[in-house]
Design an enzyme around this catalytic site. Sequence first.
Site, PDB file in Angstrom:
ATOM      1  CG  ASN A  50      -0.403   0.642   2.430  1.00  0.00           C
ATOM      2  OD1 ASN A  50      -0.319   1.872   2.558  1.00  0.00           O
ATOM      3  ND2 ASN A  50       0.042  -0.181   3.362  1.00  0.00           N
ATOM      4  CB  ALA A  51       1.845   3.765  -1.910  1.00  0.00           C
ATOM      5  CG  LEU A  75       0.928   8.323   6.165  1.00  0.00           C
ATOM      6  CD1 LEU A  75       2.297   8.927   6.377  1.00  0.00           C
ATOM      7  CD2 LEU A  75       0.489   7.587   7.416  1.00  0.00           C
ATOM      8  CG  ASN A 122      -0.387   5.628  13.816  1.00  0.00           C
ATOM      9  OD1 ASN A 122      -0.130   6.377  12.873  1.00  0.00           O
ATOM     10  ND2 ASN A 122       0.351   4.573  14.102  1.00  0.00           N
ATOM     11  CB  CYS A 168       6.881   9.768   7.938  1.00  0.00           C
ATOM     12  SG  CYS A 168       6.847  10.050   9.710  1.00  0.00           S
ATOM     13  N   GLY A 174       0.650  -8.073   5.532  1.00  0.00           N
ATOM     14  CA  GLY A 174      -0.096  -9.308   5.333  1.00  0.00           C
ATOM     15  C   GLY A 174       0.690 -10.542   5.756  1.00  0.00           C
ATOM     16  N   GLY A 224       2.279  -7.418  12.296  1.00  0.00           N
ATOM     17  CA  GLY A 224       2.816  -7.825  11.011  1.00  0.00           C
ATOM     18  C   GLY A 224       2.312  -9.203  10.631  1.00  0.00           C
ATOM     19  N   GLY A 225       1.335  -9.251   9.745  1.00  0.00           N
ATOM     20  CA  GLY A 225       0.901 -10.517   9.180  1.00  0.00           C
ATOM     21  C   GLY A 225       0.081 -11.413  10.075  1.00  0.00           C
TER      22      GLY A 225
HETATM   23  C1  LIG Z   1      -3.705   0.196   4.005  1.00  0.00           C
HETATM   24  C2  LIG Z   1      -2.774   0.365   5.163  1.00  0.00           C
HETATM   25  C3  LIG Z   1      -2.650   1.605   5.799  1.00  0.00           C
HETATM   26  C4  LIG Z   1      -1.784   1.775   6.872  1.00  0.00           C
HETATM   27  N1  LIG Z   1      -1.693   2.986   7.498  1.00  0.00           N
HETATM   28  C5  LIG Z   1      -0.886   3.131   8.591  1.00  0.00           C
HETATM   29  C6  LIG Z   1      -0.841   4.365   9.316  1.00  0.00           C
HETATM   30  O1  LIG Z   1      -1.536   5.305   8.985  1.00  0.00           O
HETATM   31  N2  LIG Z   1       0.019   4.466  10.370  1.00  0.00           N
HETATM   32  C7  LIG Z   1       0.815   3.414  10.760  1.00  0.00           C
HETATM   33  O2  LIG Z   1       1.583   3.546  11.713  1.00  0.00           O
HETATM   34  N3  LIG Z   1       0.761   2.235  10.119  1.00  0.00           N
HETATM   35  C8  LIG Z   1      -0.072   2.069   9.044  1.00  0.00           C
HETATM   36  N4  LIG Z   1      -0.135   0.854   8.404  1.00  0.00           N
HETATM   37  C9  LIG Z   1       0.717  -0.260   8.871  1.00  0.00           C
HETATM   38  C10 LIG Z   1      -0.068  -1.218   9.775  1.00  0.00           C
HETATM   39  O3  LIG Z   1      -0.530  -0.561  10.911  1.00  0.00           O
HETATM   40  C11 LIG Z   1       0.800  -2.425  10.168  1.00  0.00           C
HETATM   41  O4  LIG Z   1       1.929  -1.989  10.897  1.00  0.00           O
HETATM   42  C12 LIG Z   1       1.300  -3.200   8.962  1.00  0.00           C
HETATM   43  O5  LIG Z   1       0.307  -3.255   7.973  1.00  0.00           O
HETATM   44  C13 LIG Z   1       1.739  -4.604   9.302  1.00  0.00           C
HETATM   45  O6  LIG Z   1       0.700  -5.357   9.872  1.00  0.00           O
HETATM   46  P1  LIG Z   1      -0.248  -6.349   9.002  1.00  0.00           P
HETATM   47  O7  LIG Z   1       0.650  -7.224   8.198  1.00  0.00           O
HETATM   48  O8  LIG Z   1      -1.058  -7.052  10.028  1.00  0.00           O
HETATM   49  O9  LIG Z   1      -1.072  -5.471   8.128  1.00  0.00           O
HETATM   50  C14 LIG Z   1      -1.003   0.674   7.321  1.00  0.00           C
HETATM   51  C15 LIG Z   1      -1.143  -0.562   6.693  1.00  0.00           C
HETATM   52  C16 LIG Z   1      -2.009  -0.745   5.633  1.00  0.00           C
HETATM   53  C17 LIG Z   1      -2.118  -2.099   4.983  1.00  0.00           C
END
Ligand SMILES: Cc1cc2nc3c(=O)[nH]c(=O)nc-3n(C[C@H](O)[C@H](O)[C@H](O)COP(=O)(O)O)c2cc1C
Lengths: 306, 306, 243, 243
Positions: free
Chosen positions: B72-73, B76, B102, B133, B220, B246-247
Amino acid sequence: MAGNVNLTVKLCNLIFKNPVLTASGTFGYGVEFSKYVNLNKLGGFIVKGLSLYEKKGNKPPRIVETPCGMLNAIGLQNIGVERFIDEKLPKLQGLNTHIIANIYGTEVEEFVKMAEILDKDPLISALEINVSCPNVSAGGALFGKDPDMVYVLTVSIKKVTKKPVIVKLTPNVEDIAFIAQAAQSAGADAVSLINTITGMVVDVKSRKPFLANKTGGLSGPAIYPIGVRMVYEVYEKVKIPIIGVGGIYNANIALQYIMAGASLIEIGTANFIDPTISIQIIKGIEEFMNEEDVDSISKLVGVVHN
Amino acid sequence: MAGNVNLTVKLCNLIFKNPVLTASGTFGYGVEFSKYVNLNKLGGFIVKGLSLYEKKGNKPPRIVETPCGMLNAIGLQNIGVERFIDEKLPKLQGLNTHIIANIYGTEVEEFVKMAEILDKDPLISALEINVSCPNVSAGGALFGKDPDMVYVLTVSIKKVTKKPVIVKLTPNVEDIAFIAQAAQSAGADAVSLINTITGMVVDVKSRKPFLANKTGGLSGPAIYPIGVRMVYEVYEKVKIPIIGVGGIYNANIALQYIMAGASLIEIGTANFIDPTISIQIIKGIEEFMNEEDVDSISKLVGVVHN
Amino acid sequence: MRLKIVEKRQVAKDTYVLKVENPALFDILPGQFFMIRINDFNYPLLRRPLSVAGFSNTIDFIFKVVGEGTKILSLKKEGEFIDFLGSFGNGFTINSSKRLVLIGGGIGVAPLLYLKDTIENGYKLKCESYFGFNTKSEVFTSSGNVSTMDGSLGFKGTAVEMIQGDLDKNSLIYACGPLPMLKKLALLCFEYGCEMQVSLEARMACGIGVCLGCVVPTVNGDFKRVCVEGPVFDYEEIQWQEM
Amino acid sequence: MRLKIVEKRQVAKDTYVLKVENPALFDILPGQFFMIRINDFNYPLLRRPLSVAGFSNTIDFIFKVVGEGTKILSLKKEGEFIDFLGSFGNGFTINSSKRLVLIGGGIGVAPLLYLKDTIENGYKLKCESYFGFNTKSEVFTSSGNVSTMDGSLGFKGTAVEMIQGDLDKNSLIYACGPLPMLKKLALLCFEYGCEMQVSLEARMACGIGVCLGCVVPTVNGDFKRVCVEGPVFDYEEIQWQEM
Ligand SMILES: Cc1cc2nc3c(=O)[nH]c(=O)nc-3n(C[C@H](O)[C@H](O)[C@H](O)COP(=O)(O)O)c2cc1C
Ligand SMILES: Cc1cc2nc3c(=O)[nH]c(=O)nc-3n(C[C@H](O)[C@H](O)[C@H](O)COP(=O)(O)OP(=O)(O)OC[C@H]3O[C@@H](n4cnc5c(N)ncnc54)[C@H](O)[C@@H]3O)c2cc1C
Ligand SMILES: Cc1cc2nc3c(=O)[nH]c(=O)nc-3n(C[C@H](O)[C@H](O)[C@H](O)COP(=O)(O)OP(=O)(O)OC[C@H]3O[C@@H](n4cnc5c(N)ncnc54)[C@H](O)[C@@H]3O)c2cc1C
Ligand SMILES: Cc1cc2nc3c(=O)[nH]c(=O)nc-3n(C[C@H](O)[C@H](O)[C@H](O)COP(=O)(O)O)c2cc1C
Ligand code: FES
Ligand code: FES
């Protein structure tokens, strides 16, 4: 259709008939795959990592599956460079492809000795230097994480061999392009990336790490976006050819690596799932080029940067 | 069965009824999930990353799927801290769970201002500082990659708020434990890890990066072994509580994180696949504890290190 | 929500109809969609959005195999269960005082079939439909006016070409199809001053408005989420140059 | 090698028989195994090893659902195709001058069924079989002497307990089953001086000897690969304390 596109890649004095190699540690000594793959159709193959002396490797369990990936902690079990030359290489005589030796050591001297020994063998086309291992004389710091060590190591190896030297980089660093630059300054002929990413799986029943070695290296489809990104970053910073590796399991991903900047690619874990995959990927790249009217693979290398 | 195990976790002055939080950016402002999840059953939830002023985010495409993962990109995109307090928080009144904000900025001053503003709001239990960031005043270097910046940032935020401060670490570094130590020395109350891993997908048809932003963050199931390993490493080096993320997509992986050293865990991407997953994971942890006769979750935290 | 497959059938080249039992828990507006979990495990990871193409005793979808997810879906068998989330999105709004014109291209025709059914049988109103396909083998409906690019069935040309001379200020177009078609229609609408509700596609992760992955650029320089503020948009909201 | 499922049937609790058409391309020794690709896509990533439990017009497997891979396999339907690699491994060696004793525990009985068939119908020799299960509902064979831990069928106790008093120097044991059972048997063999060929399990990635993932420790302090040097080992080769 096939045949009218030019798949050849030049690396120093070597001509590869196509950009597809197989990755060290996933293709044995080549012979094991001769039942599934006409080895002569490959751009080349890279044999299991060699050390100066035979190594027994880690205790089992050594592998564990993860989502679209696997961890391995083989511990670089191998028969040592001398037995490799005596026992394995003779079986590989007469092949019309490139055989690349992957070497590693725990001190610069070990790498150098191996390079000297392998330099004499005409069957070996190039050396791939695995720097993802701890340097015992530097207190166990990983060679591959320290640009100075990579520099010294590469310079030392370049001194004793005329064969192309490929430095295989670890992704477990903050700035892989920085390490690649060190390799380039030291005279490396190419860099290959990525090696596996350190990971851990816990067995919740025993409440211990699943692998006897605790951590292992993550490989397979799961990691390909990380590898492509790193190749992209390195391409922006170095001029020497890049060999892309990490999670490639079809022609599309191979092409992603090439477009991100890889001149050659290596197939690793995917060989386990389908031993004929390397040949299928060569075909797939050829088909793509035919469909998209690309006459030479070199025109695709790094196009993403345009 | 359920009920006779103690799932509560203490973090500073806060008591979490269970170790399961939801991760920032994957749970909206909480309300979006109230249809699927009784929010009061969660240990807590972390809202979408807030900046001082509203941010539009990156151009699409912003997401792309990868093997067992996604990039994802989003850039923010958010409504800014003031509108969040005015428009979103009122809808979250009366909940019996922890709401964690956050926050991120591009300069220390931005973080500090936000911390000041949020410190006043009783609905917010804690602050999670996203350091993944670029710091504009430091020429775009990532806050989270530089231990000194993490130190300065954490100290500055701690000065203006009494709420627990959680520093969320990026995995795109060589030694995440080193950064965690910097956060600890600066007085952070906890660290959370991992944020996403930088990756790239190339669209071979257009020969361009698939995402408009070129790179994106990998999240994921694919990344869980990397996250578990990093939590394991950080646990060896710091004393403050660790929040694992994470995942995580089932209780088994949540428990892997806990055993590797996490006191709390966050569920991210898995919320997209199954919006009720967080509740299922709480149940799964409870079942495991019942089966294995573990009376308190605290007994599992870090057991892998014994 | 696990729903049982009642019918799965190929209806055109690479195109399948999928009917699942209707749990009768909700109403669904034409234009709304479901997020479908392809397998009961984490691969492919993300759910796939599919629009509702019909709604009666069954909830019906028509989908085209374009990648791995839809390929796997096409191999599902009757009697199997699939996990659905939905319905999501805003859906089309019906305005009885207008001349209602449905214009669909390729698989984009799918949601318009349910819209047509709703207009004609729900609202008892009239509408015109213009459905374009590449070639005869891809046509999966006999309803409305059909065109094919190669003239192998119906009018030779695109759906837009079929109707374009005939649009007027009073027309309200409902459109779904490939982006170039929608852009073309947007230009025409500006020109003829007619209204258009257009259903857009975007890569989606959550479908419920939280990931912010599915946005499209709007004229005020902002972004809107296809899954919540869409998938149906007033064409004047969209920044077409940036699409 | 894609082979068609001819039969798939539950034969006991969590236990299935899977028969695929025999392409008649090769002979298979009892004790050999195939590497099975669970799905046609990359999840689960690695192939699963399954021993051959029968070999005639079909190649037969008997497997137990223990995790995600075997779960998915259990949902496959007759008529579907599955991708196989093999056969791999060394297989059991038959020695006609010995008293042949087959000892299996749980799903480890599967390869012994094919061994028994080969000994009796291929070599026209005699053998004794002792097959132990936890409980009646897990028993998937009526051949040989069956025991259950709870006595719900046959002898009450383990397969080892059934035969242990009756072993002698002339016995050649063929064993497959859970590790504790094999360790127990190894002790007995040392004690009674009988021979034993034991089929071992290990996590495998490649099945063809190149990943070095599947090793077991041997008495000389080395490692051997289960997929190539095994899965059948002379019990004296194995460093049992480290297993
Ligand atoms: C679509 C999306 C948006 C995210 N936005 C933020 C964010 O705004 N701030 C942040 O600290 N992490 C953000 N993350 C990171 C997640 O909080 C998490 O650290 C990361 O996705 C790893 O966990 P996961 O594999 O369970 O998704 C985002 C992740 C995704 C997929
Ligand atoms: C609101 C909405 C309604 C839709 N309705 C229908 C329908 O009724 N019938 C139909 O055939 N298709 C429909 N689509 C498109 C359909 O979702 C994609 O074709 C499908 O997701 C492709 O998945 P895949 O795995 O086969 O392709 P892949 O390309 O392998 O998919 C990879 C990823 O891209 C996403 N993706 C690929 N193409 C599209 C696309 N065009 N739009 C959105 N995401 C995409 C997938 O969801 C997945 O995350 C709709 C899309 C949206 C957004
Ligand atoms: C040579 C050999 C022959 C076998 N023959 C049979 C047989 O005939 N019938 C049968 O039911 N089982 C047999 N097994 C065990 C069988 O391979 C595993 O039960 C199966 O792989 C589990 O997969 P899963 O996805 O269901 O389990 P998971 O635990 O989800 O699998 C995760 C990973 O662990 C591996 N794994 C898990 N358990 C084992 C195990 N016991 N041995 C080896 N790998 C394992 C899987 O291959 C996979 O890579 C054999 C194993 C070997 C090595
Ligand atoms: C089982 C296994 C053994 C490996 N052994 C070596 C090795 O000896 N030397 C080396 O440089 N890389 C080794 N690697 C790393 C691979 O060559 C490759 O860099 C990595 O697996 C990423 O590619 P992949 O995802 O395609 O497997 C090994 C990988 C695996 C899975
Ligand atoms: S798909 Fe997640 S916000 Fe629209
Ligand atoms: S499974 Fe790879 S060497 Fe045995």
